[in-house]
Design an enzyme around this catalytic site. Structure first.
Site, short mmCIF file in Angstrom:
data_model
loop_
_atom_site.label_atom_id
_atom_site.label_comp_id
_atom_site.label_asym_id
_atom_site.label_seq_id
_atom_site.Cartn_x
_atom_site.Cartn_y
_atom_site.Cartn_z
N HIS A 128 -1.79 11.09 -2.07
CA HIS A 128 -3.40 10.87 -1.70
C HIS A 128 -4.24 11.88 -1.26
O HIS A 128 -5.28 11.78 -1.94
CB HIS A 128 -3.32 9.86 -0.15
N HIS A 179 0.86 -1.05 0.06
CA HIS A 179 0.11 0.16 -0.01
C HIS A 179 1.03 1.43 0.16
O HIS A 179 1.89 1.43 0.59
CB HIS A 179 -1.10 -0.08 1.20
#
Length: 251
Positions: A60, A18
């Protein structure tokens, strides 16, 4: 021509790091990818958005404060400004000075090492379709000679629809944090090959429904052994994890 990615031809490994290396390095940076690779990972997930001058880069959040020395909306700044920010010091002194990662730099790194990539299209609000188009076109350009294309995913149907219109041959996955009434139909309408769900959404019934509809089943973000073993027992196809130090992808 490479074989199309679908339920019958799924070339990606089960384990996915991730944002590069989970929480062990500053997320979405080259340093994170390098650390994830040292832990044996061969597939990575990252978030890609656009600068004000349409350069795809990894981040992000919509804003810069949490993971860089910058301030404000990232997509409002040109790449030459973003490229000078420190995206490592927030994590730990060892990564001080680590820059934001240009998408092309990460793509080249993955291609040079034959790594696989899950690109989450993460648009600045209001730029969903444009971001899907630009990211898909860049991915197609960079992977044009590769045996295995990247997997494009997003929570945003507009971004996925635009990616499909721009580059229909790139495989797509719909990200879901909840199962709405038409979750399978939405993924089918977008021409997706995979569903990438909050891991808590998968059970014997939902996995069976997804597989019957022809989808591969992936999970985020799985950080404990019991959850990982449950998902493996259910027959799911991919596990996205922060715990690159705890799960051995080669076992």
């Amino acid at each position: 021509m490479p074989e199309p990615v679908n339920a019958d031809h799924w070339p990606y490994p089960r384990w996915v790091a991730h944002r590069g290396a989970g929480k062990l390095a500053p997320e979405n940076t080259l340093a994170a990818f390098e650390l994830g690779a040292r832990h044996g990972y061969r597939m990575f997930e990252c978030d890609v958005k656009l600068s004000a001058d349409d350069r795809p880069f990894l981040l992000h959040d919509a804003t810069l404060e949490r993971t860089s020395s910058g301030q404000g909306v990232a997509g409002a700044l040109p790449w030459d400004v973003l490229a000078r920010l420190d995206a490592g010091s927030w994590h730990s002194p060892a990564f001080a000075g680590e820059p934001l990662a240009a998408f092309e730099r990460i793509a080249r790194y993955c291609l040079d090492h034959a790594y696989f990539l899950n690109i989450e299209i993460k648009p600045t609000p209001g730029l969903e379709s444009h971001t899907g188009t630009v990211v898909a076109n860049e991915a197609a350009r960079l992977w044009q000679n590769a045996a295995v294309p990247p997997l494009l995913t997003s929570f945003d149907p507009l971004a996925l629809q635009a990616a499909r219109a721009a580059q229909p041959d790139l495989p797509r996955g719909l990200l879901l944090d909840a199962l709405g009434e038409h979750w399978l139909e939405t993924a089918q309408a977008l021409g997706c090959v995979a569903l990438v769900c909050n891991y808590r959404l998968w059970n014997a019934d939902t996995v069976a429904q997804a597989k019957k509809a022809g989808f591969k089943t992936l999970s985020y973000t799985v950080n404990d052994e019991a959850s990982a073993q449950r998902l493996i027992a259910l027959g799911t196809d991919g596990i996205i994890t922060d715990r690159v130090d705890a799960f051995r992808p080669d076992l």
